[in-house]
Design an enzyme around this catalytic site. Sequence first.
Site, mmCIF file in Angstrom:
data_model
loop_
_atom_site.group_PDB
_atom_site.id
_atom_site.type_symbol
_atom_site.label_atom_id
_atom_site.label_comp_id
_atom_site.label_asym_id
_atom_site.label_seq_id
_atom_site.Cartn_x
_atom_site.Cartn_y
_atom_site.Cartn_z
ATOM 1 N N GLU A 25 3.367 -0.605 -4.400
ATOM 2 C CA GLU A 25 2.276 -0.238 -3.509
ATOM 3 C C GLU A 25 1.099 0.180 -4.377
ATOM 4 O O GLU A 25 1.203 1.123 -5.165
ATOM 5 C CB GLU A 25 2.678 0.912 -2.582
ATOM 6 C CG GLU A 25 3.596 0.496 -1.452
ATOM 7 C CD GLU A 25 3.891 1.646 -0.501
ATOM 8 O OE1 GLU A 25 3.278 2.727 -0.646
ATOM 9 O OE2 GLU A 25 4.745 1.475 0.377
ATOM 10 N N ASP B 237 -3.290 11.725 2.913
ATOM 11 C CA ASP B 237 -2.780 11.972 1.565
ATOM 12 C C ASP B 237 -2.765 13.453 1.228
ATOM 13 O O ASP B 237 -3.678 14.202 1.584
ATOM 14 C CB ASP B 237 -3.628 11.228 0.529
ATOM 15 C CG ASP B 237 -3.528 9.724 0.687
ATOM 16 O OD1 ASP B 237 -2.447 9.266 1.093
ATOM 17 O OD2 ASP B 237 -4.509 9.022 0.408
#
Length: 279
Positions: A50, A61
């Site tokens: 990824e 995040d």
Amino acid sequence: MTTRIDTKFAELKAEGRPALVTYFMGGDPDLETALKVMKALPKAGADVIELGMPFSDPMADGPAIQAAGLRALNAGQTLAKTLYMAAKFRKEDDTTPIVMMGYYNLIYIYGVERFLTDAKASGVDGLIVVDLPSEMDAELCIPAMKAGINFIRLTTPTTDDKRLPKVLHNSSGFVYYVSMNGITGAAIADTAKVGEAVRHIKKSTDLPICVGFGVKTPEQAAAIATHADGVVVGTAIVNAIAGELDEKGKVKGDPVAAATRLVHALAESVRATRLEAAQ
């Protein structure tokens, strides 16, 4: 349409083991170092990569990945440079799937059609766009499918039976099960509950289920691996890289070695777990 992601998971299923999916931030701490990390991941045991697209407002995040994105942006990373990383990697590795992960704003500004053309040419196999719900499939998901790029969706503990079919509709490649509510890097979820959730999702799809968010150690990865088709590790890898940087985010140690040591340990643990379970 059979993509590298489809091929990889079919191979792993035949081997009787789950995938290790490794996330890192494109351009962190700089383009050259990040590209070295990317090229080293498969040799260390990563099955799928990824590739994070740094963004100035990454709402899903945690602090570690936010900091990595900021370092990358400060070093001049752009979406074009992240695509360049994929293209450079693909010249040396034609089998390891690349999934670009990030936020729609970047792609929208770049131009959807242009992005998909460049992503396909760069050897990108899949996309995870965390802020683009299924109601907006026409924006990117359907064009990506037409371009031969998998569109991978997130499911969470709060995705109920009414919502799940909508999330899975037009999904391809694999399903990313977020093992807890919250941001990346938080505490790991109860593995028994993860197992229940994976089994429940599998009733509605034939796609592989990969589990992420909160997996930091080889032991945690092994515990998740007993329930899932793949284990996603991101924050721990980002932290391993960050540990080799000075206070200004510049390289002082060996980020590549730190990342690959961790990935090797994760890979050994994930693979051994499934083998033990099969015996």
